[in-house]
Structure formats: structure tokens, C-alpha cells
Design a protein around this motif. Structure first.
Motif, mmCIF file in Angstrom:
data_model
loop_
_atom_site.group_PDB
_atom_site.id
_atom_site.type_symbol
_atom_site.label_atom_id
_atom_site.label_comp_id
_atom_site.label_asym_id
_atom_site.label_seq_id
_atom_site.Cartn_x
_atom_site.Cartn_y
_atom_site.Cartn_z
ATOM 1 N N LYS A 34 0.739 -0.988 0.111
ATOM 2 C CA LYS A 34 -0.246 -0.062 0.008
ATOM 3 C C LYS A 34 0.809 1.310 0.115
ATOM 4 C CE LYS A 34 -4.153 -1.738 1.996
ATOM 5 N NZ LYS A 34 -5.295 -1.509 2.939
ATOM 6 N N LEU A 35 2.041 1.131 0.707
ATOM 7 C CA LEU A 35 2.708 2.434 0.779
ATOM 8 C C LEU A 35 3.544 2.495 -0.508
ATOM 9 C CD1 LEU A 35 4.684 2.327 4.249
ATOM 10 C CD2 LEU A 35 3.000 4.012 3.325
ATOM 11 N N ARG A 36 3.947 1.364 -1.243
ATOM 12 C CA ARG A 36 4.634 1.646 -2.628
ATOM 13 C C ARG A 36 3.474 2.123 -3.578
ATOM 14 N NH1 ARG A 36 6.256 -3.724 -5.496
ATOM 15 N NH2 ARG A 36 3.956 -3.733 -5.548
ATOM 16 N N ARG A 37 2.226 1.855 -3.443
ATOM 17 C CA ARG A 37 1.248 2.245 -4.504
ATOM 18 C C ARG A 37 0.992 3.766 -4.114
ATOM 19 N NH1 ARG A 37 -2.652 -1.302 -3.083
ATOM 20 N NH2 ARG A 37 -1.429 -3.006 -4.004
ATOM 21 N N SER A 38 1.236 4.117 -2.800
ATOM 22 C CA SER A 38 0.728 5.532 -2.644
ATOM 23 C C SER A 38 2.221 6.505 -2.940
ATOM 24 C CB SER A 38 0.536 5.940 -1.271
ATOM 25 O OG SER A 38 1.914 5.952 -0.466
ATOM 26 N N GLN A 39 3.494 5.738 -2.792
ATOM 27 C CA GLN A 39 4.713 6.681 -3.368
ATOM 28 C C GLN A 39 4.400 6.638 -4.939
ATOM 29 O OE1 GLN A 39 6.919 7.966 -1.377
ATOM 30 N NE2 GLN A 39 5.624 7.227 0.145
ATOM 31 N N GLY A 133 9.067 9.636 0.685
ATOM 32 C CA GLY A 133 8.809 10.281 1.832
ATOM 33 C C GLY A 133 7.369 10.047 2.339
ATOM 34 N N PHE A 134 7.248 10.217 3.630
ATOM 35 C CA PHE A 134 6.051 10.190 4.107
ATOM 36 C C PHE A 134 4.973 11.482 4.283
ATOM 37 C CE2 PHE A 134 7.910 6.403 6.586
ATOM 38 C CZ PHE A 134 7.076 5.495 6.119
ATOM 39 N N ASP A 140 -1.744 8.284 7.921
ATOM 40 C CA ASP A 140 -3.161 7.816 7.940
ATOM 41 C C ASP A 140 -3.387 6.247 7.523
ATOM 42 O OD1 ASP A 140 -3.660 10.270 9.260
ATOM 43 O OD2 ASP A 140 -4.445 11.383 7.503
ATOM 44 N N LEU A 141 -2.915 6.130 6.229
ATOM 45 C CA LEU A 141 -2.952 5.011 5.560
ATOM 46 C C LEU A 141 -2.252 3.682 6.273
ATOM 47 C CD1 LEU A 141 -3.334 3.399 2.432
ATOM 48 C CD2 LEU A 141 -0.733 3.138 3.145
ATOM 49 N N ILE A 142 -1.213 4.025 7.171
ATOM 50 C CA ILE A 142 -0.648 3.012 7.981
ATOM 51 C C ILE A 142 -1.496 2.690 9.288
ATOM 52 C CG2 ILE A 142 1.283 2.422 9.593
ATOM 53 C CD1 ILE A 142 3.040 4.154 7.549
ATOM 54 N N ARG A 143 -2.259 3.906 9.720
ATOM 55 C CA ARG A 143 -2.810 3.834 11.101
ATOM 56 C C ARG A 143 -4.273 3.020 10.724
ATOM 57 N NH1 ARG A 143 -3.141 8.881 11.790
ATOM 58 N NH2 ARG A 143 -1.342 9.082 13.050
ATOM 59 N N ASN A 144 -4.885 3.388 9.576
ATOM 60 C CA ASN A 144 -6.132 2.987 9.251
ATOM 61 C C ASN A 144 -5.829 1.215 8.854
ATOM 62 O OD1 ASN A 144 -7.373 5.197 9.813
ATOM 63 N ND2 ASN A 144 -7.487 5.877 7.551
ATOM 64 N N THR A 145 -5.107 1.022 8.347
ATOM 65 C CA THR A 145 -4.605 -0.515 8.035
ATOM 66 C C THR A 145 -4.230 -1.108 9.120
ATOM 67 O OG1 THR A 145 -4.004 0.366 5.670
ATOM 68 C CG2 THR A 145 -3.304 -1.893 6.633
ATOM 69 N N LEU A 146 -3.699 -0.622 10.146
ATOM 70 C CA LEU A 146 -3.120 -1.474 11.472
ATOM 71 C C LEU A 146 -4.572 -1.415 12.220
ATOM 72 C CD1 LEU A 146 -0.082 0.306 12.595
ATOM 73 C CD2 LEU A 146 -0.332 -2.056 11.970
ATOM 74 N N ILE A 147 -5.591 -0.529 12.141
ATOM 75 C CA ILE A 147 -6.782 -0.778 13.035
ATOM 76 C C ILE A 147 -7.765 -1.754 12.290
ATOM 77 C CG2 ILE A 147 -9.046 0.491 13.365
ATOM 78 C CD1 ILE A 147 -7.108 3.020 13.671
#
Length: 153
Positions: A34-39, A133-134, A140-147
């Protein structure tokens, strides 16, 4: 930004330690993708993590190539492809980064270093363009995915 990452790590660390190793690895791989996709999307839009546009390219004098070069071509057209931008996640960490020769090109632009465009060309200082970079949306993506992941277990 570092404080946001530290706070996220403190918040999620205790929860992630309670997960089984296999579930933690699966979650890390999912987050890395997901992070790669956003980058990738951000690089295609030519934006720094703070939302500002990349510094413009310097004009070049392309003698004899007037009809063959696309005008105003965007930078980093191939850089965000999955073959160059790798995402890896295991139970301990998540890594999103470039591989091979592309990593050197990305590093030069990321930090605004000096480099040669070609072997015989003079050294040129490149403008800083934050390729990786973040952004706030990434946190928010990391936080929501973790939740979502922790609430489904």
C-alpha cells in the motif's frame, strides 16, 4: 514528521507484538504494498511529500534533436514502476525503495546532490525532489490499515 512516526511506532508496537509472527508478516507485506502504491501515485503526480510540486527541469539545448524529444516531458516516468520501486515486508520491518542504477538516480534527486547526466558531461547540482517520503496521507493509511487488521483478528 519524525515525531509522528515515533508516536505511531509507540502506539502500534505493543499491539503488533501480540500478533502471531505469520499474521505480522502478512500485515507488513500488505502495508509495504500500500505504501509503494501511494509513493508511485505521488511520483507520477510530480509532488513532494508535503504537497508541493517538484522543482522544474532545467532547459536543455538538444542540438539536432528538435523533432524527436517530447516537449515538457515529465521527470521520473519509469521510476515508479514496480520493477524499480520495490516493497518488502517481514515480521520486523517494512521497506520501500529503489533498486540498482535507479536507486542512485533517485538518491541524487532526493538529497539534491551533484551528478553527471552522461559519462562525459560536467557535474551538475540537481534540485532536491523528494522521491520517497511520508505524507500525512501515508501515516493515515498506515494507522487505518493497522486498525482494520487488528480489529478483524
Amino acid at each position: 514528521m519524525a515525531n509522528d512516526l515515533d508516536a505511531l511506532e509507540d502506539w502500534a508496537g505493543a499491539l503488533l507484538n501480540k500478533l502471531e509472527p505469520a499474521a505480522r508478516s502478512k500485515l507488513a507485506r500488505t502495508l509495504a504494498q500500500k505504501l509503494r502504491r501511494s509513493q508511485q501515485q505521488r511520483v507520477k503526480q510530480q509532488l513532494n511529500p508535503d504537497g508541493s510540486a517538484y522543482a522544474a527541469r532545467k532547459p536543455r539545448d538538444l542540438k539536432g534533436k528538435k523533432g524527436r524529444i517530447k516537449r515538457q516531458a515529465k521527470m521520473f516516468q519509469k521510476l515508479p514502476k514496480a520493477s524499480y520501486l520495490k516493497a518488502k515486508g517481514d515480521g520486523q520491518s517494512i521497506t520501500v525503495g529503489f533498486t540498482g542504477r535507479v536507486a542512485r538516480i533517485a538518491r541524487v534527486h532526493q538529497y539534491g546532490m551533484k551528478d553527471r547526466a552522461e559519462a562525459d558531461a560536467p557535474e551538475v547540482r540537481y534540485e532536491q525532489r523528494e522521491v520517497l517520503g511520508f505524507a500525512k496521507a501515508d501515516l493515515d493509511l498506515i494507522r487505518n490499515t493497522l486498525i482494520l487488521s487488528l480489529s478483524s483478528t
